[in-house]
Structures are given as C-alpha cells and as structure tokens.
Design a protein around this motif. Structure first.
Motif, PDB file in Angstrom:
ATOM      1  N   ARG A  49       0.671  -1.223  -0.104  1.00  0.00           N
ATOM      2  CA  ARG A  49      -0.086   0.218   0.011  1.00  0.00           C
ATOM      3  C   ARG A  49       0.764   1.380  -0.116  1.00  0.00           C
ATOM      4  O   ARG A  49       0.336   2.359  -0.144  1.00  0.00           O
ATOM      5  CB  ARG A  49      -0.928   0.023   1.038  1.00  0.00           C
ATOM      6  CG  ARG A  49      -2.025  -1.292   1.149  1.00  0.00           C
ATOM      7  CD  ARG A  49      -2.912  -1.254   0.332  1.00  0.00           C
ATOM      8  NE  ARG A  49      -3.720  -0.227   0.014  1.00  0.00           N
ATOM      9  CZ  ARG A  49      -4.652  -0.013  -0.505  1.00  0.00           C
ATOM     10  NH1 ARG A  49      -4.781  -0.900  -1.875  1.00  0.00           N
ATOM     11  NH2 ARG A  49      -5.565   1.158  -0.551  1.00  0.00           N
ATOM     12  N   TYR A  50       1.971   1.112   0.306  1.00  0.00           N
ATOM     13  CA  TYR A  50       2.965   2.525   0.584  1.00  0.00           C
ATOM     14  C   TYR A  50       4.455   2.402  -0.294  1.00  0.00           C
ATOM     15  O   TYR A  50       4.540   2.870  -1.183  1.00  0.00           O
ATOM     16  CB  TYR A  50       3.103   2.740   1.894  1.00  0.00           C
ATOM     17  CG  TYR A  50       4.073   4.046   1.847  1.00  0.00           C
ATOM     18  CD1 TYR A  50       3.532   5.312   1.451  1.00  0.00           C
ATOM     19  CD2 TYR A  50       5.182   4.138   2.449  1.00  0.00           C
ATOM     20  CE1 TYR A  50       4.304   6.554   1.563  1.00  0.00           C
ATOM     21  CE2 TYR A  50       6.124   5.099   2.462  1.00  0.00           C
ATOM     22  CZ  TYR A  50       5.604   6.443   2.066  1.00  0.00           C
ATOM     23  OH  TYR A  50       6.448   7.251   2.041  1.00  0.00           O
ATOM     24  N   TRP A  51       5.069   1.334   0.088  1.00  0.00           N
ATOM     25  CA  TRP A  51       6.499   1.182  -0.139  1.00  0.00           C
ATOM     26  C   TRP A  51       6.903   1.045  -1.533  1.00  0.00           C
ATOM     27  O   TRP A  51       7.600   1.892  -2.179  1.00  0.00           O
ATOM     28  CB  TRP A  51       7.312   0.225   0.646  1.00  0.00           C
ATOM     29  CG  TRP A  51       8.806   0.237   0.566  1.00  0.00           C
ATOM     30  CD1 TRP A  51       9.679  -0.684  -0.110  1.00  0.00           C
ATOM     31  CD2 TRP A  51       9.548   1.147   1.152  1.00  0.00           C
ATOM     32  NE1 TRP A  51      10.839  -0.222  -0.167  1.00  0.00           N
ATOM     33  CE2 TRP A  51      10.774   0.916   0.692  1.00  0.00           C
ATOM     34  CE3 TRP A  51       9.310   2.262   1.845  1.00  0.00           C
ATOM     35  CZ2 TRP A  51      11.872   1.662   1.012  1.00  0.00           C
ATOM     36  CZ3 TRP A  51      10.541   2.917   2.387  1.00  0.00           C
ATOM     37  CH2 TRP A  51      11.861   2.583   1.938  1.00  0.00           C
ATOM     38  N   PHE A  52       6.131  -0.062  -2.089  1.00  0.00           N
ATOM     39  CA  PHE A  52       6.399  -0.012  -3.793  1.00  0.00           C
ATOM     40  C   PHE A  52       5.830   1.124  -4.578  1.00  0.00           C
ATOM     41  O   PHE A  52       6.348   1.157  -5.573  1.00  0.00           O
ATOM     42  CB  PHE A  52       5.486  -1.250  -4.136  1.00  0.00           C
ATOM     43  CG  PHE A  52       6.220  -2.489  -3.631  1.00  0.00           C
ATOM     44  CD1 PHE A  52       7.330  -2.855  -3.474  1.00  0.00           C
ATOM     45  CD2 PHE A  52       5.260  -3.767  -3.333  1.00  0.00           C
ATOM     46  CE1 PHE A  52       7.980  -4.110  -2.640  1.00  0.00           C
ATOM     47  CE2 PHE A  52       5.800  -4.865  -2.723  1.00  0.00           C
ATOM     48  CZ  PHE A  52       6.997  -5.140  -2.614  1.00  0.00           C
ATOM     49  N   HIS A  53       5.029   1.782  -4.003  1.00  0.00           N
ATOM     50  CA  HIS A  53       4.542   2.981  -4.897  1.00  0.00           C
ATOM     51  C   HIS A  53       4.775   4.219  -4.197  1.00  0.00           C
ATOM     52  O   HIS A  53       4.121   5.276  -4.516  1.00  0.00           O
ATOM     53  CB  HIS A  53       3.058   2.806  -5.075  1.00  0.00           C
ATOM     54  CG  HIS A  53       2.606   1.658  -5.329  1.00  0.00           C
ATOM     55  ND1 HIS A  53       2.634   0.961  -6.699  1.00  0.00           N
ATOM     56  CD2 HIS A  53       2.124   0.495  -4.761  1.00  0.00           C
ATOM     57  CE1 HIS A  53       2.334   0.018  -6.897  1.00  0.00           C
ATOM     58  NE2 HIS A  53       1.831  -0.501  -5.686  1.00  0.00           N
ATOM     59  N   ARG A  54       5.604   4.449  -3.464  1.00  0.00           N
ATOM     60  CA  ARG A  54       6.068   5.801  -2.859  1.00  0.00           C
ATOM     61  C   ARG A  54       6.442   6.781  -3.746  1.00  0.00           C
ATOM     62  O   ARG A  54       6.212   7.986  -3.427  1.00  0.00           O
ATOM     63  CB  ARG A  54       7.136   5.547  -1.513  1.00  0.00           C
ATOM     64  CG  ARG A  54       8.740   5.082  -2.060  1.00  0.00           C
ATOM     65  CD  ARG A  54       9.571   4.739  -1.048  1.00  0.00           C
ATOM     66  NE  ARG A  54      10.791   4.408  -1.452  1.00  0.00           N
ATOM     67  CZ  ARG A  54      11.169   3.230  -2.075  1.00  0.00           C
ATOM     68  NH1 ARG A  54      10.103   2.029  -2.131  1.00  0.00           N
ATOM     69  NH2 ARG A  54      12.091   2.931  -2.285  1.00  0.00           N
ATOM     70  N   ASP A  55       7.365   6.394  -4.816  1.00  0.00           N
ATOM     71  CA  ASP A  55       7.243   7.513  -5.631  1.00  0.00           C
ATOM     72  C   ASP A  55       6.335   8.177  -6.340  1.00  0.00           C
ATOM     73  O   ASP A  55       6.232   9.447  -6.604  1.00  0.00           O
ATOM     74  CB  ASP A  55       8.499   6.986  -6.870  1.00  0.00           C
ATOM     75  CG  ASP A  55       9.687   6.460  -6.387  1.00  0.00           C
ATOM     76  OD1 ASP A  55      10.347   7.058  -5.118  1.00  0.00           O
ATOM     77  OD2 ASP A  55      10.454   5.512  -6.794  1.00  0.00           O
ATOM     78  N   CYS A  56       5.463   7.153  -6.652  1.00  0.00           N
ATOM     79  CA  CYS A  56       4.084   7.778  -7.094  1.00  0.00           C
ATOM     80  C   CYS A  56       3.610   8.721  -6.472  1.00  0.00           C
ATOM     81  O   CYS A  56       2.826   9.718  -6.525  1.00  0.00           O
ATOM     82  CB  CYS A  56       3.453   6.691  -7.843  1.00  0.00           C
ATOM     83  SG  CYS A  56       1.350   6.994  -8.462  1.00  0.00           S
TER      84      CYS A  56
ATOM     85  N   ALA B  60       2.537  12.857  -6.529  1.00  0.00           N
ATOM     86  CA  ALA B  60       1.140  13.457  -6.796  1.00  0.00           C
ATOM     87  C   ALA B  60       1.180  14.175  -5.652  1.00  0.00           C
ATOM     88  O   ALA B  60      -0.246  14.934  -5.513  1.00  0.00           O
ATOM     89  CB  ALA B  60       0.171  12.105  -6.688  1.00  0.00           C
ATOM     90  N   ALA B  61       1.762  14.190  -4.690  1.00  0.00           N
ATOM     91  CA  ALA B  61       1.697  14.969  -3.252  1.00  0.00           C
ATOM     92  C   ALA B  61       0.714  14.627  -2.476  1.00  0.00           C
ATOM     93  O   ALA B  61       0.472  15.159  -1.367  1.00  0.00           O
ATOM     94  CB  ALA B  61       1.445  16.438  -3.733  1.00  0.00           C
ATOM     95  N   SER B  62       0.125  13.552  -2.763  1.00  0.00           N
ATOM     96  CA  SER B  62      -0.946  13.184  -1.569  1.00  0.00           C
ATOM     97  C   SER B  62      -1.563  11.971  -2.022  1.00  0.00           C
ATOM     98  O   SER B  62      -1.495  11.003  -1.266  1.00  0.00           O
ATOM     99  CB  SER B  62      -2.258  14.060  -1.869  1.00  0.00           C
ATOM    100  OG  SER B  62      -2.850  13.821  -2.881  1.00  0.00           O
ATOM    101  N   SER B  63      -2.162  11.448  -3.163  1.00  0.00           N
ATOM    102  CA  SER B  63      -2.439   9.981  -3.610  1.00  0.00           C
ATOM    103  C   SER B  63      -2.282   9.645  -5.024  1.00  0.00           C
ATOM    104  O   SER B  63      -1.725  10.451  -5.908  1.00  0.00           O
ATOM    105  CB  SER B  63      -3.890  10.045  -3.551  1.00  0.00           C
ATOM    106  OG  SER B  63      -4.566  10.714  -4.338  1.00  0.00           O
TER     107      SER B  63
END
Length: 61
Positions: A12-19, A23-26
């Motif tokens: 839910r976070y680590w794999f997609h932290r760059d995205c 996006a500055a929020s979601s």
C-alpha cells in the motif's frame, strides 16, 4: 500478524512511494486502487507485533 501488517505496508505504500510523492497526496493505480501516503502507517502495528513476538519468545527461553 506482524508479517501481515508489513505486507500491507509494502503493497500500500513502499512499492508505490515515488508515485505517491509525485502526486503530493495520492496515487491512482491502473486497477483503480487509490494509494495514499497514509499507507505508511501500516508499519506501526507491524513493528509493535514484531516486538511483542520477540518479547514472548525471549520469555519462553
């Protein structure tokens, strides 16, 4: 339980932290899943349960 919460943190976070940061929020994934920076909070219960497990194992020895 620690492993389950850690898996939630990773997916839910680590794999997609760059995205999420870009996006500055979601971040909306191609399958429609909306990932938010709040996904980083899944690590907290993971650490708590891991520490409890280690304390339990230590007491048994």
């Amino acid at each position: 339980m620690a492993a389950g919460f850690f898996w939630l943190f990773l997916t839910r976070y680590w794999f997609h932290r760059d995205c999420i940061e870009a996006a500055a929020s979601s971040c909306v994934m191609p399958d429609g899943t909306n990932l938010i920076a709040g996904g980083a909070l899944w690590i907290v219960p993971s650490v708590v349960f891991a520490l409890l497990a280690m304390l339990t194992l230590r007491r048994r020895r």
